[in-house]
Scaffold this motif. Structure first.
Motif, PDB file in Angstrom:
ATOM      1  N   ILE A   1       7.375 -12.848  59.225  1.00 44.14           N
ATOM      2  CA  ILE A   1       6.582 -11.724  59.738  1.00 44.14           C
ATOM      3  C   ILE A   1       5.505 -12.230  60.687  1.00 44.14           C
ATOM      4  O   ILE A   1       5.263 -11.638  61.752  1.00 44.14           O
ATOM      5  N   ALA A   2       4.856 -13.335  60.334  1.00 42.61           N
ATOM      6  CA  ALA A   2       3.839 -13.911  61.214  1.00 42.61           C
ATOM      7  C   ALA A   2       4.451 -14.319  62.556  1.00 42.61           C
ATOM      8  O   ALA A   2       3.833 -14.140  63.612  1.00 42.61           O
ATOM      9  N   ARG A   3       5.681 -14.835  62.539  1.00 36.67           N
ATOM     10  CA  ARG A   3       6.350 -15.210  63.784  1.00 36.67           C
ATOM     11  C   ARG A   3       6.641 -13.986  64.646  1.00 36.67           C
ATOM     12  O   ARG A   3       6.474 -14.022  65.872  1.00 36.67           O
ATOM     13  N   ARG A   4       7.086 -12.910  64.005  1.00 28.41           N
ATOM     14  CA  ARG A   4       7.356 -11.692  64.772  1.00 28.41           C
ATOM     15  C   ARG A   4       6.058 -11.138  65.361  1.00 28.41           C
ATOM     16  O   ARG A   4       6.034 -10.675  66.510  1.00 28.41           O
ATOM     17  N   LEU A   5       5.007 -11.163  64.590  1.00 32.08           N
ATOM     18  CA  LEU A   5       3.718 -10.678  65.097  1.00 32.08           C
ATOM     19  C   LEU A   5       3.219 -11.548  66.247  1.00 32.08           C
ATOM     20  O   LEU A   5       2.604 -11.047  67.200  1.00 32.08           O
ATOM     21  N   ALA A   6       3.491 -12.834  66.172  1.00 32.82           N
ATOM     22  CA  ALA A   6       3.103 -13.723  67.278  1.00 32.82           C
ATOM     23  C   ALA A   6       3.816 -13.312  68.563  1.00 32.82           C
ATOM     24  O   ALA A   6       3.240 -13.379  69.656  1.00 32.82           O
ATOM     25  N   GLY A   7       5.072 -12.862  68.430  1.00 28.65           N
ATOM     26  CA  GLY A   7       5.814 -12.375  69.588  1.00 28.65           C
ATOM     27  C   GLY A   7       5.249 -11.091  70.157  1.00 28.65           C
ATOM     28  O   GLY A   7       5.570 -10.700  71.282  1.00 28.65           O
ATOM     29  N   MET A   8       4.397 -10.407  69.381  1.00 30.83           N
ATOM     30  CA  MET A   8       3.725  -9.190  69.839  1.00 30.83           C
ATOM     31  C   MET A   8       2.276  -9.488  70.244  1.00 30.83           C
ATOM     32  O   MET A   8       1.451  -8.582  70.334  1.00 30.83           O
ATOM     33  N   GLN A   9       1.959 -10.760  70.417  1.00 31.02           N
ATOM     34  CA  GLN A   9       0.630 -11.224  70.835  1.00 31.02           C
ATOM     35  C   GLN A   9      -0.434 -10.989  69.770  1.00 31.02           C
ATOM     36  O   GLN A   9      -1.609 -10.786  70.083  1.00 31.02           O
ATOM     37  N   CYS A  10      -0.008 -11.004  68.502  1.00 31.83           N
ATOM     38  CA  CYS A  10      -0.948 -10.902  67.382  1.00 31.83           C
ATOM     39  C   CYS A  10      -1.114 -12.285  66.761  1.00 31.83           C
ATOM     40  O   CYS A  10      -0.139 -12.863  66.252  1.00 31.83           O
ATOM     41  N   ALA A  11      -2.324 -12.814  66.808  1.00 32.00           N
ATOM     42  CA  ALA A  11      -2.587 -14.143  66.252  1.00 32.00           C
ATOM     43  C   ALA A  11      -2.800 -14.018  64.748  1.00 32.00           C
ATOM     44  O   ALA A  11      -3.928 -13.881  64.266  1.00 32.00           O
ATOM     45  N   VAL A  12      -1.706 -14.047  64.003  1.00 34.82           N
ATOM     46  CA  VAL A  12      -1.740 -13.877  62.551  1.00 34.82           C
ATOM     47  C   VAL A  12      -1.049 -15.065  61.897  1.00 34.82           C
ATOM     48  O   VAL A  12       0.092 -15.402  62.239  1.00 34.82           O
ATOM     49  N   ALA A  13      -1.729 -15.707  60.952  1.00 30.11           N
ATOM     50  CA  ALA A  13      -1.140 -16.813  60.200  1.00 30.11           C
ATOM     51  C   ALA A  13      -0.371 -16.264  59.005  1.00 30.11           C
ATOM     52  O   ALA A  13      -0.689 -15.185  58.500  1.00 30.11           O
ATOM     53  N   PRO A  14       0.663 -16.991  58.524  1.00 27.09           N
ATOM     54  CA  PRO A  14       1.394 -16.526  57.345  1.00 27.09           C
ATOM     55  C   PRO A  14       0.490 -16.242  56.153  1.00 27.09           C
ATOM     56  O   PRO A  14       0.764 -15.328  55.364  1.00 27.09           O
ATOM     57  N   GLU A  15      -0.597 -17.002  56.024  1.00 28.96           N
ATOM     58  CA  GLU A  15      -1.507 -16.823  54.896  1.00 28.96           C
ATOM     59  C   GLU A  15      -2.242 -15.486  54.943  1.00 28.96           C
ATOM     60  O   GLU A  15      -2.780 -15.032  53.920  1.00 28.96           O
ATOM     61  N   GLU A  16      -2.252 -14.845  56.107  1.00 24.34           N
ATOM     62  CA  GLU A  16      -2.936 -13.556  56.244  1.00 24.34           C
ATOM     63  C   GLU A  16      -2.029 -12.367  55.950  1.00 24.34           C
ATOM     64  O   GLU A  16      -2.491 -11.223  55.947  1.00 24.34           O
ATOM     65  N   VAL A  17      -0.745 -12.614  55.716  1.00 21.17           N
ATOM     66  CA  VAL A  17       0.226 -11.540  55.490  1.00 21.17           C
ATOM     67  C   VAL A  17       0.371 -11.290  53.992  1.00 21.17           C
ATOM     68  O   VAL A  17       0.637 -12.213  53.225  1.00 21.17           O
ATOM     69  N   LEU A  18       0.193 -10.046  53.584  1.00 21.03           N
ATOM     70  CA  LEU A  18       0.394  -9.640  52.190  1.00 21.03           C
ATOM     71  C   LEU A  18       1.641  -8.771  52.123  1.00 21.03           C
ATOM     72  O   LEU A  18       1.748  -7.766  52.832  1.00 21.03           O
ATOM     73  N   ILE A  19       2.601  -9.125  51.266  1.00 21.59           N
ATOM     74  CA  ILE A  19       3.805  -8.333  51.091  1.00 21.59           C
ATOM     75  C   ILE A  19       3.522  -7.197  50.118  1.00 21.59           C
ATOM     76  O   ILE A  19       2.905  -7.396  49.072  1.00 21.59           O
ATOM     77  N   THR A  20       3.974  -6.003  50.481  1.00 19.34           N
ATOM     78  CA  THR A  20       3.759  -4.809  49.662  1.00 19.34           C
ATOM     79  C   THR A  20       5.087  -4.122  49.393  1.00 19.34           C
ATOM     80  O   THR A  20       6.135  -4.543  49.894  1.00 19.34           O
ATOM     81  N   ASN A  21       5.037  -3.034  48.628  1.00 22.27           N
ATOM     82  CA  ASN A  21       6.261  -2.298  48.307  1.00 22.27           C
ATOM     83  C   ASN A  21       6.662  -1.296  49.378  1.00 22.27           C
ATOM     84  O   ASN A  21       7.748  -0.720  49.287  1.00 22.27           O
ATOM     85  N   SER A  22       5.822  -1.072  50.363  1.00 17.65           N
ATOM     86  CA  SER A  22       6.144  -0.127  51.438  1.00 17.65           C
ATOM     87  C   SER A  22       4.986  -0.097  52.418  1.00 17.65           C
ATOM     88  O   SER A  22       3.891  -0.577  52.135  1.00 17.65           O
ATOM     89  N   CYS A  23       5.230   0.517  53.570  1.00 17.28           N
ATOM     90  CA  CYS A  23       4.142   0.728  54.522  1.00 17.28           C
ATOM     91  C   CYS A  23       3.103   1.666  53.916  1.00 17.28           C
ATOM     92  O   CYS A  23       1.902   1.503  54.128  1.00 17.28           O
ATOM     93  N   GLN A  24       3.570   2.647  53.133  1.00 19.67           N
ATOM     94  CA  GLN A  24       2.639   3.590  52.519  1.00 19.67           C
ATOM     95  C   GLN A  24       1.710   2.888  51.534  1.00 19.67           C
ATOM     96  O   GLN A  24       0.521   3.189  51.469  1.00 19.67           O
ATOM     97  N   GLU A  25       2.246   1.920  50.777  1.00 19.31           N
ATOM     98  CA  GLU A  25       1.376   1.164  49.877  1.00 19.31           C
ATOM     99  C   GLU A  25       0.387   0.325  50.683  1.00 19.31           C
ATOM    100  O   GLU A  25      -0.780   0.182  50.296  1.00 19.31           O
ATOM    101  N   SER A  26       0.830  -0.210  51.809  1.00 15.84           N
ATOM    102  CA  SER A  26      -0.078  -0.973  52.665  1.00 15.84           C
ATOM    103  C   SER A  26      -1.236  -0.106  53.145  1.00 15.84           C
ATOM    104  O   SER A  26      -2.406  -0.523  53.123  1.00 15.84           O
ATOM    105  N   VAL A  27      -0.922   1.128  53.576  1.00 16.14           N
ATOM    106  CA  VAL A  27      -1.963   2.052  54.028  1.00 16.14           C
ATOM    107  C   VAL A  27      -2.913   2.387  52.882  1.00 16.14           C
ATOM    108  O   VAL A  27      -4.135   2.431  53.053  1.00 16.14           O
TER     109      VAL A  27
END
Length: 466
Positions: A155-181
């Motif tokens: 996910i961090a690699r895909r975000l990097a392709g969208m010009q988002c400087a995000v490290a893998p350590e900053e990504v939290l996996i959730t059960n859905s986008c709705q849970e993330s919101v």
């Protein structure tokens, strides 16, 4: 007239005769040259000519596709501004509508759940078998927050392709986008606080706001430009807004995509008032034409954006894997909130998604999927235009796979829904997309359906009920 112009005219006639319907891909230029008995350069020039005429569009590494012709209906009107924040009520119809998704007797035009034909079912099945075979011991255990390292890296690699400087350590996996919101709003608000939202907005967001004891402040949203920055400015001046939730890329239900300039202006505006932005990017991978738009997160230098997404609309609605990128200071708290919500996200699903992304097939699949959605939206637009009352207004989505329809003012789509269900047809009535009972004469249609005679008859049924 040159040879390539003559070929362009011939192809345009075939397109008009539905040999190549809207959203479909033309044969490759070499195949086209062989079929039409011309040189490859002539075929290329003919396609470029049709591109200039607005008949075709070129998609990188994918070919030429038939563009949707200009819509004959006016777009929906912009909603009036809300006078004050409101508590959420009346969302009970949502569950009834969603339950009809699995009812074989009902044609589902309501829930925004893509039909299996729009998902890479066979590819995901192979990936799951491989994961269960190679990591069976790991698959039967918990993958506690923040989630599987392999998936967070992908996910961090895909975000990097969208010009988002995000490290893998900053990504939290959730059960859905709705849970993330939901987690993002728990991090940024307290019960009783006010949240600024688009109007119309996704009913799932209204349910989250209701469950957290928050109030919704609806901001008018233009079907072409997106959320009104002028109205949002007035709201921020008048009300103590604790957070703002926006779907900047192909919002649900309008399908509008904010321009890069408006995205930056929105971020600047919220930064001025120090209001955090919860960015729902669940539809970002689904443009109907052109490249994938950038998330607002890509311009976030001050840790103001909480980025939320999932694979539910592209790979599998049943996979239930989403992700959240919070500001670093909130990461630990976000992980704890995910833990107390559901302990963990299903391990096989995380590993399977990571494996599929690692193969590099996802972007190739997306090119096909976006073409399929463009065809579905074009078909639905055409049939609604033909069948529904003359005063009907229809959205012109730039992405996603839903259509927002505004009917004459005297139509009550809640009553229409009850009558339609008796005939075996389900859609989403407009009142579900508002905290204040707006859009009673509107409805949303799911275009990611297997187009067959049942769908055609369902639309005829709706037109007769109208």
């Amino acid at each position: 007239m040159t040879l390539y112009q003559s070929l362009a005219d011939r192809l345009q006639r075939l397109i008009g005769e539905q040999v190549y319907p809207v959203g479909s891909r033309l044969p490759g230029v070499r195949v086209l040259a062989e079929q039409q008995q011309v040189s490859v350069s002539t075929a290329v020039n003919a396609c470029r000519e049709l591109e200039q005429r607005g008949v075709l569009e070129a998609r990188p590494r994918s070919g030429y596709y038939v563009r949707q012709p200009p819509v004959l209906r006016e777009p929906p009107r912009v909603a009036t501004a809300s006078r004050k924040p409101r508590k959420i009520t009346g969302q009970e119809q949502v569950l009834q509508m969603l339950q009809n998704v699995n009812n074989p007797a009902v044609v589902n035009l309501g829930a925004a759940v893509p039909a299996p034909e729009f998902m890479p079912v066979a590819a995901m099945e192979r990936v799951f078998h491989g994961v269960l075979r190679e990591q069976r011991r790991r698959c039967v255990g918990y993958e506690f927050p923040p989630g599987a390292p392999e998936l967070r890296t992908q996910i961090a690699r895909r975000l990097a392709g969208m010009q988002c400087a995000v490290a893998p350590e900053e990504v939290l996996i959730t059960n859905s986008c709705q849970e993330s919101v939901a987690i993002a709003l728990k991090l940024t608000t307290r019960p009783g606080d006010t949240v600024a939202i688009e109007s119309p907005t996704y009913y799932g967001l209204l349910q989250v706001i209701e469950s957290l004891g928050l109030k919704a402040l609806e901001i008018p949203t233009d079907p072409a430009q997106g959320i009104s920055l002028e109205a949002l400015t007035l709201a921020l001046e008048r009300w103590p807004v604790a957070a703002c939730v926006v779907v900047p890329n192909f919002s649900n239900p309008l399908g509008v995509c904010l321009s890069d300039a408006r995205k930056r202006a929105l971020l600047t505006l919220l930064g001025r008032y120090q209001v955090p932005l919860v960015e729902d990017d669940i539809y970002g991978d689904l443009p109907l034409s052109g490249p994938r738009p950038r998330p607002i997160k890509s311009w976030d230098d001050d840790g103001l954006v909480y980025y939320c997404a999932s694979s539910s609309k592209t790979l599998s609605a049943g996979l239930r894997v989403g992700w959240l990128v919070s500001p670093p200071a909130q990461q630990e708290r976000a992980e704890y909130l995910q833990f107390i919500n559901t302990v963990s996200v299903n391990t096989p699903g995380q590993l399977a998604l990571a494996k599929y992304l690692e193969t590099g097939r996802y972007d190739r699949f997306l090119r096909q999927l976006c073409g399929d959605h463009a065809l579905g939206v074009a078909r639905m637009t055409e049939r609604v235009t033909q069948l529904f009352p003359r005063q009907t207004r229809v959205s012109r989505p730039a992405g996603g796979f839903v259509l927002w329809v505004e009917l004459p003012d005297d139509v009550d789509t809640t009553e229409l829904m009850a009558a339609a269900l008796e005939k075996g047809v389900s859609f989403a009535p407009g009142i579900l997309f508002s905290a204040s009972g707006k859009f009673s004469n509107c409805l949303r249609l799911n275009c990611a359906v297997k187009w067959d005679n049942r769908v055609e008859q369902a639309l005829v049924t709706l037109s007769r009920l109208l």
